[in-house]
Design a protein around this motif. Sequence first.
Motif, PDB file in Angstrom:
ATOM      1  N   GLU A 388       0.900  -1.099  -0.002  1.00  0.00           N
ATOM      2  CA  GLU A 388      -0.078   0.016  -0.056  1.00  0.00           C
ATOM      3  C   GLU A 388       0.913   1.170   0.136  1.00  0.00           C
ATOM      4  OE1 GLU A 388      -2.789  -0.123   3.370  1.00  0.00           O
ATOM      5  OE2 GLU A 388      -3.975  -1.695   2.615  1.00  0.00           O
ATOM      6  N   ALA A 389       1.741   1.110   0.808  1.00  0.00           N
ATOM      7  CA  ALA A 389       2.863   2.475   0.642  1.00  0.00           C
ATOM      8  C   ALA A 389       3.758   2.588  -0.470  1.00  0.00           C
ATOM      9  CB  ALA A 389       3.836   2.046   1.960  1.00  0.00           C
ATOM     10  N   LEU A 390       4.150   1.489  -1.006  1.00  0.00           N
ATOM     11  CA  LEU A 390       4.790   1.682  -2.209  1.00  0.00           C
ATOM     12  C   LEU A 390       3.990   2.305  -3.505  1.00  0.00           C
ATOM     13  CD1 LEU A 390       6.750  -1.476  -2.504  1.00  0.00           C
ATOM     14  CD2 LEU A 390       7.629   0.870  -2.610  1.00  0.00           C
ATOM     15  N   LEU A 391       2.636   1.645  -3.291  1.00  0.00           N
ATOM     16  CA  LEU A 391       1.593   2.234  -4.684  1.00  0.00           C
ATOM     17  C   LEU A 391       1.097   3.502  -4.505  1.00  0.00           C
ATOM     18  CD1 LEU A 391      -0.274  -0.951  -5.288  1.00  0.00           C
ATOM     19  CD2 LEU A 391       1.639  -0.213  -6.177  1.00  0.00           C
ATOM     20  N   GLU A 392       1.368   4.293  -3.283  1.00  0.00           N
ATOM     21  CA  GLU A 392       0.920   5.910  -3.208  1.00  0.00           C
ATOM     22  C   GLU A 392       1.121   6.648  -4.247  1.00  0.00           C
ATOM     23  OE1 GLU A 392       2.533   7.355   0.575  1.00  0.00           O
ATOM     24  OE2 GLU A 392       1.339   5.919   1.846  1.00  0.00           O
ATOM     25  N   GLY A 393       2.306   6.434  -5.130  1.00  0.00           N
ATOM     26  CA  GLY A 393       2.537   7.372  -6.167  1.00  0.00           C
ATOM     27  C   GLY A 393       2.117   6.707  -7.508  1.00  0.00           C
ATOM     28  N   LEU A 400      -7.473   0.983  -9.410  1.00  0.00           N
ATOM     29  CA  LEU A 400      -6.651   0.116  -9.799  1.00  0.00           C
ATOM     30  C   LEU A 400      -5.081   0.655 -10.085  1.00  0.00           C
ATOM     31  CD1 LEU A 400      -8.908  -2.431 -11.465  1.00  0.00           C
ATOM     32  CD2 LEU A 400      -8.147  -2.383  -9.201  1.00  0.00           C
ATOM     33  N   PRO A 401      -3.962   0.044  -9.978  1.00  0.00           N
ATOM     34  CA  PRO A 401      -2.806   0.699 -10.281  1.00  0.00           C
ATOM     35  C   PRO A 401      -2.545   0.259 -11.883  1.00  0.00           C
ATOM     36  CG  PRO A 401      -2.339  -1.243  -8.776  1.00  0.00           C
ATOM     37  CD  PRO A 401      -3.831  -0.914  -8.707  1.00  0.00           C
ATOM     38  N   VAL A 402      -2.038   1.217 -12.673  1.00  0.00           N
ATOM     39  CA  VAL A 402      -1.887   0.750 -13.915  1.00  0.00           C
ATOM     40  C   VAL A 402      -0.616   0.076 -14.026  1.00  0.00           C
ATOM     41  CG1 VAL A 402      -1.476   1.687 -16.186  1.00  0.00           C
ATOM     42  CG2 VAL A 402      -3.150   2.907 -14.617  1.00  0.00           C
ATOM     43  N   VAL A 409       4.535  -1.375 -12.529  1.00  0.00           N
ATOM     44  CA  VAL A 409       3.475  -0.400 -12.179  1.00  0.00           C
ATOM     45  C   VAL A 409       4.109   0.882 -12.744  1.00  0.00           C
ATOM     46  CG1 VAL A 409       2.720   0.943 -10.179  1.00  0.00           C
ATOM     47  CG2 VAL A 409       3.207  -1.573  -9.766  1.00  0.00           C
ATOM     48  N   ARG A 410       3.145   1.685 -13.305  1.00  0.00           N
ATOM     49  CA  ARG A 410       3.269   2.858 -13.882  1.00  0.00           C
ATOM     50  C   ARG A 410       3.218   4.033 -12.770  1.00  0.00           C
ATOM     51  NH1 ARG A 410       4.046   2.564 -19.175  1.00  0.00           N
ATOM     52  NH2 ARG A 410       2.909   1.006 -20.357  1.00  0.00           N
ATOM     53  N   PHE A 411       4.217   4.883 -12.375  1.00  0.00           N
ATOM     54  CA  PHE A 411       3.993   5.825 -11.416  1.00  0.00           C
ATOM     55  C   PHE A 411       3.937   7.098 -11.947  1.00  0.00           C
ATOM     56  CE2 PHE A 411       5.813   2.284  -9.206  1.00  0.00           C
ATOM     57  CZ  PHE A 411       5.332   2.363  -8.122  1.00  0.00           C
ATOM     58  N   GLY A 412       3.284   8.230 -11.289  1.00  0.00           N
ATOM     59  CA  GLY A 412       3.448   9.553 -11.752  1.00  0.00           C
ATOM     60  C   GLY A 412       4.621  10.390 -11.097  1.00  0.00           C
TER      61      GLY A 412
END
Length: 493
Positions: A388-393, A400-402, A409-412
């Motif tokens: 959950e912490a890793l997916l914050e960005g 859903l995470p892209v 995972v694609r990050f912003g």
Amino acid sequence: MSRQTTAAATGQAAAPSQVTQTSLINEATYPDPDRFYASANDKNLHEFKEASVEILDIIGIGIGPFNLSLAALIEPTPLRALFLEKRDGLVWHPGLALPNSRLQVSPLKDCVTLVDPTSPYSFLNYLALHGRIYSFVNKRNASTSRQEFIEYYRWVAGRLKTLRFSEDAKDVIPFRDGYRINTNTTTYLARAVVVGVGVEPRIPACARSYLCGTVYHAADYLERPLPHAAEHVLVVGGGQSGAEIIEDILTRSVSTQITWATSRSNFFAIDDNSFVNEAYTPEYSHRFHALPLQRRRDLVEGEMLTSDGISVDLCNRLYEMLYERTVDGTLADRFRVLPSVVVKDITSHKQGWRVDLDEVATQRNTCILVDRIVLATGFQPRTPPFLEALLEGACMEDGLPVLGVDYAVRFGRPMPGPIYLQNQSRVQHGLQSANLSLVAYRNSQIINSLLGRPFYLNTSDRQMIQVYAPSDASERDAGGVAMRSTRQVSGGT
């Protein structure tokens, strides 16, 4: 040897290199982790930044069938990898390892075969080394039992040196050169992380506060005292797990009263014909990934029975068992089927349970009194706190995470390396992401992404079902990446 520049926003990994723990990435792009990433109570990273510490190319968190496959396919590559599992050994739904349970896919969809048929970790090699390959070929049924496949997985795990059991990953902290993974025993550094922590039981909201020795998920079936003759057992769920539990109860006792309830209108068999199985090929997966979200959702819903139905043999065995009991008179009122109903409420009643059921079509309510409730209500992806912490960005798509075609995972925001997700992309990549059909192919894509080159090359079959080529150039480009999977087994690296 310097590390190649990382495509941080997409998580593309650089080729592996033998480097020490030295900052090789621009300070402005990846700020000091003590100032940017680490929490106030986090251990200071200076001891790592100042010391000469080798960084692994990838850390895998969780050792189930998916990451086990990745570990086996990584072995012949130059990648330096380690896989961590909090349990003390490899298990695969032990509470559902029933005597008659069968694998619903071909055993050739093992850890490695579909991308590397020459691998020593194939199911066929396992059979040969155990003196069963001729007997297996001579069987009338080309499938295998779930128990034999569990033994195969344990055999693979026992031969790999990159697996670490009893290592519980507590958190994953980004820093300039990759990720720091803290476990219950030590700390590791890696340029990339692949999360394969498996699934957890999906429990209806009305049952969560009542879980106990007589109300539990099907995943715990063999780990609880088994139903006895005097009980009335309610099994909720019309999929494979529910059907296997019904068969087990019927086999053990002719006296146990059974109610089988499902929200489905019938007990549908898995759609396993040859044309339908074209949906479990690399080419289809990449076409699926390029589609708009709503179209992908519609396809997942429409194709559900290609992955989530009861095997035909089991349906027929159950029907015949019930028929024979009508002949000898032992069925009587001991078995009842309730299709098109959902569990609305559960309350305690004397020594058992009152279950309120709503009919799907009419919304009429009925209630039954039972002694035991087995919830064969499926599974959902597990999301531990560190994930959950890793997916914050992460870039999100309808909550859903892209994920890219390589399952990264694609990050912003810039990230120091890729984060890959196993079994978390049913709407991103299709139903194949949640079952064994393309596990080897998926992991070959992850490996190619990490290496930045096609170590595993394409030998994709010609599709029997032809589709029009996408008119949009971006879709064509996305699909083109799909055509590189399956290791070059002669003269390869």
